[in-house]
Design a protein around this motif. Structure first.
Motif, PDB file in Angstrom:
ATOM      1  N   SER A 236      -6.700  -7.136 -11.177  1.00 57.44           N
ATOM      2  CA  SER A 236      -8.017  -6.523 -10.952  1.00 57.44           C
ATOM      3  C   SER A 236      -9.055  -7.595 -10.643  1.00 57.44           C
ATOM      4  O   SER A 236      -9.840  -7.473  -9.689  1.00 57.44           O
ATOM      5  CB  SER A 236      -8.443  -5.719 -12.180  1.00 57.44           C
ATOM      6  OG  SER A 236      -7.569  -4.639 -12.419  1.00 57.44           O
ATOM      7  N   CYS A 239      -8.477  -9.070  -7.169  1.00 56.46           N
ATOM      8  CA  CYS A 239      -8.941  -8.211  -6.075  1.00 56.46           C
ATOM      9  C   CYS A 239     -10.466  -8.179  -5.996  1.00 56.46           C
ATOM     10  O   CYS A 239     -11.030  -8.044  -4.899  1.00 56.46           O
ATOM     11  CB  CYS A 239      -8.381  -6.804  -6.247  1.00 56.46           C
ATOM     12  SG  CYS A 239      -6.594  -6.709  -5.961  1.00 56.46           S
ATOM     13  N   LEU A 295      -6.919   0.235  -4.057  1.00 59.46           N
ATOM     14  CA  LEU A 295      -6.818  -1.084  -3.434  1.00 59.46           C
ATOM     15  C   LEU A 295      -6.317  -0.987  -1.995  1.00 59.46           C
ATOM     16  O   LEU A 295      -6.814  -1.694  -1.105  1.00 59.46           O
ATOM     17  CB  LEU A 295      -5.894  -1.980  -4.252  1.00 59.46           C
ATOM     18  CG  LEU A 295      -6.414  -2.415  -5.625  1.00 59.46           C
ATOM     19  CD1 LEU A 295      -5.407  -3.297  -6.322  1.00 59.46           C
ATOM     20  CD2 LEU A 295      -7.741  -3.150  -5.484  1.00 59.46           C
ATOM     21  N   PHE A 299      -8.509  -2.392   1.208  1.00 66.41           N
ATOM     22  CA  PHE A 299      -8.047  -3.417   2.134  1.00 66.41           C
ATOM     23  C   PHE A 299      -7.755  -2.840   3.509  1.00 66.41           C
ATOM     24  O   PHE A 299      -7.843  -3.547   4.517  1.00 66.41           O
ATOM     25  CB  PHE A 299      -6.809  -4.122   1.574  1.00 66.41           C
ATOM     26  CG  PHE A 299      -7.133  -5.154   0.529  1.00 66.41           C
ATOM     27  CD1 PHE A 299      -7.582  -6.411   0.905  1.00 66.41           C
ATOM     28  CD2 PHE A 299      -7.029  -4.855  -0.812  1.00 66.41           C
ATOM     29  CE1 PHE A 299      -7.897  -7.362  -0.049  1.00 66.41           C
ATOM     30  CE2 PHE A 299      -7.342  -5.803  -1.779  1.00 66.41           C
ATOM     31  CZ  PHE A 299      -7.778  -7.065  -1.386  1.00 66.41           C
ATOM     32  N   VAL A 313      -2.571  -9.191   2.572  1.00 69.11           N
ATOM     33  CA  VAL A 313      -2.810  -8.537   1.286  1.00 69.11           C
ATOM     34  C   VAL A 313      -2.463  -7.053   1.369  1.00 69.11           C
ATOM     35  O   VAL A 313      -1.810  -6.495   0.468  1.00 69.11           O
ATOM     36  CB  VAL A 313      -4.272  -8.727   0.835  1.00 69.11           C
ATOM     37  CG1 VAL A 313      -4.546  -7.933  -0.437  1.00 69.11           C
ATOM     38  CG2 VAL A 313      -4.581 -10.192   0.599  1.00 69.11           C
TER      39      VAL A 313
END
Length: 647
Positions: A236, A239, A295, A299, A313
């Motif tokens: 976490s 990110c 996430l 991204f 990623v």
């Protein structure tokens, strides 16, 4: 077949009774309950053929708290007293297990040993019950194996799990080193994320059963639970830094959610040894789906116009999600079990780590490109500024030259305009004195006027002559003893530049006199020493020497220092105004020091030589002086001979 075990655990006899009343539910395929949150009982029967064809009942995963095998040893399969128990879970001491092995192995020879009794062998089939109790979600798998198959599967298991753990550790150690070298928080959190993956996988490898034979029962739980919780915390935070990096800002809601996930992971890690972990683990597990989806969306939004690192990623997250989906599909029975589906999480996790490594490498490369571009822009600006400053300097020098010419013209004009009437006045005063023959008072007045005009002429001549700066070199000349004077200057130089080492040697037997201005001579010495200090490649190898000339004409004062490369200015080019050597980059100065030294030395009637040889630069001054062999040097101080009458 399988049966749910309620919160109040069932006794073996109760389980046997429920089997008789068909309370068990059948299992399709291999003996495996599949993914479940509840404790379970499993039932299977082995025929004589199966019992004699196989050697082990292999169960996994090995981090399940309690796995108890009840195998039939008596004739009556409906009586609990006809069964023996073997504990295989990770809360069981290794010394109590049949084998010290990283997997749960039940040896079938334990049942075969009872076949020596004819009544037991006549049964034809043998009942086995397995009870599974754990405080986390789990999936029990079991299979019958021969000795050869057990060795082969053990090797595969070690290859995938132990190899994966080793690779995680190596990548974590490398990332920690990079984080330390770059002082980069992204690499820091990534390194700890890899360490948490390694920690959570160590119980799965079964290493604690082998290495820590008498380890506490909860060691596997702590590593598994704490590793998983800290994994959410580290990823976490990782990110948050990744999504905050670059021109785009991180949405406050997304940032808050990631921080909440990090806190939940931390709490999960702290509570891993306690019973509350079971409930918290379920919450974190459900949140993992939302976490992964969030996430991937974040991204994915960065891909348009993003960097190569964003693509890596996103690919890493996508592979992890795919691996989790395939693994759960296998546990639910949607996909068949094979070497790929069983170890899919290791495959995808390894690719996940490699892609993240590449993403961070791209991030560092991007930062280097930005830094290089910024440096190029700064260099270009510096060149433009230097060109502008050079242009301004040329302009100022031209202005100075024009001003000097104007000054000379002005002085010539003043000289002409001032001297002419002054000469007329003097001439007429002389005529009056010769022709008019005045009385004593008149002659006296004429004489006074003539003296005043001569004085005025003298003052004017000195003023006009003083307009040249070279005239200053002829002022305050006194007879000085050179050896003691230069000794005094070098003492001051030692104090002024105490951070370097000046190797000063004197080779003079008696006193030497010269008429000079001591302050200007001091300027010569300090300029040469300062030049050596600034341009020497070794500040501790500067040599200053004072020696007598071989022809007896005076003294030689030299300053020698090592240089890197070639100074690049032949002869006396370096003594020209605004001229500096090629090794002067990065040092202060305008190229006026040696020019001033040359001017002073020339006015003293002496000579300066600049010598460059074998990476050594030497400035040598020949001072013409008169020797006084009868006078000892010890009788002088700072170039003077003190009055002996003064105490």
């Amino acid at each position: 077949m399988w049966l749910d075990d309620p919160e109040e655990p069932l006794e073996l006899q109760q389980v046997i009774n429920r089997l008789e009343h068909d309370a068990f539910k059948p299992l399709d395929g291999s003996l495996g309950r599949g993914y479940t949150l509840s404790n379970s009982w499993l039932s299977l029967k082995l025929t004589d053929s199966e019992l004699n064809s196989f050697d082990y009942l292999w169960m996994s995963p090995s981090q399940l708290n309690e796995v108890d095998v009840y195998f039939q040893t008596g004739i009556d399969a409906k009586d609990a007293d006809s069964y023996q128990k073997v504990a295989l879970g990770d809360h069981t001491s290794s010394a109590e297990k049949p084998y010290i092995h990283f997997r749960m192995l039940f040896p079938l020879k334990s049942i075969r040993s009872y076949q020596a009794y004819p009544s037991f062998r006549a049964l034809g089939e043998y009942q086995i019950f397995i009870r599974v109790r754990t405080n986390t979600a789990h999936s029990l798998n079991a299979v019958l194996l021969t000795d050869e198959a057990m060795v082969s599967d053990s090797n595969k298991y070690l290859f995938f799990y132990a190899g994966f753990t080793t690779i995680s550790f190596i990548l974590a150690a490398f990332s920690l080193f990079v984080a330390y070298r770059l002082r980069d928080k992204v690499y820091f959190w990534y390194a700890f994320y890899l360490l948490t993956i390694m920690a959570s996988y160590m119980p799965i490898t079964g290493i604690f059963f082998v290495v820590f034979e008498h380890a506490p029962a909860y060691l596997s739980d702590v590593f598994s639970g704490a590793g998983t919780g800290l994994g959410f915390l580290c990823f976490s935070m990782l990110c948050i830094y990744l999504l905050s990096d670059g021109s785009r800002t991180l949405n406050s809601w997304v940032k808050g959610y990631l921080q909440l996930t990090a806190v939940l992971g931390l709490i999960m890690a702290i509570t891993s040894p306690f019973d509350i972990y079971a409930y918290l683990g379920q919450i974190v597990g459900i949140n993992a789906i939302l976490f992964s989806t969030t996430l991937m969306v974040c991204f994915a939004l960065r891909l348009k116009g993003g960097t190569a690192g964003d693509w890596f990623v996103f690919s890493a997250l996508f592979l992890t999600a795919a691996g989790v989906f395939i693994n759960f599909s296998r546990l639910l029975g949607w996909l068949p079990e094979n070497i790929f589906t069983i170890h899919i999480f290791q495959f995808t996790s390894l690719l996940h780590m490699l892609l993240l490594n590449q993403a961070f490498a791209e991030r560092v490369m991007s930062a280097e490109k930005k830094a290089l571009k910024a440096a190029q822009v700064s260099e270009q600006r510096a060149k433009e500024m230097a060109a502008g400053m050079n242009h301004e300097l040329i302009k100022v020098l031209d202005q100075e030259k024009s001003l000097r010419i104007e000054q000379e013209r002005f002085i010539d004009m003043i000289s002409h305009e001032y001297r002419t009437p002054l000469s007329i006045l003097k001439t007429n005063l002389e005529i009056l004195e010769l022709k008019e023959k005045p009385d004593w008072t008149g002659r006296h007045n004429l004489h006074v006027m003539q003296q005043a005009s001569e004085r005025l002429q003298e003052v004017f001549d000195k003023t006009i002559k003083g307009a040249s700066w070279k005239q200053a070199l002829e002022q305050r000349h006194e007879q000085k003893e050179l050896v003691s004077l230069l000794d005094n200057f070098m003492d001051e130089a030692h104090v002024m530049w105490s951070s370097i080492r000046l190797n000063y040697t004197v080779n003079a037997q008696h006193a030497w006199y010269k008429s000079l201005d001591s302050s200007l001579m001091k300027t010569v010495v300090f300029n040469l020493v300062d030049n050596a200090r600034k341009y020497s490649s070794d500040p501790f190898a500067i040599k200053v020497a004072l020696s007598e000339a071989e022809d007896g004409s005076g003294l030689i004062f030299s300053v020698k220092n090592p240089v890197t490369g070639v100074v690049g200015k032949p002869g006396k080019k370096l003594t020209e105004k605004y001229t500096r050597g090629s090794n002067s980059a990065g040092t202060s100065g305008l190229g006026l020091g040696l020019n001033l030294v040359e001017q002073i030395v020339d006015q003293l009637g002496d000579q300066i030589d600049l010598i460059e040889n074998d990476n050594t630069f030497e400035a040598r001054i020949r001072l013409r002086a008169q020797a006084a062999p009868e006078e000892a040097l010890s009788s002088f101080e700072n170039g003077y001979k003190p009055d002996n009458s003064i105490v």
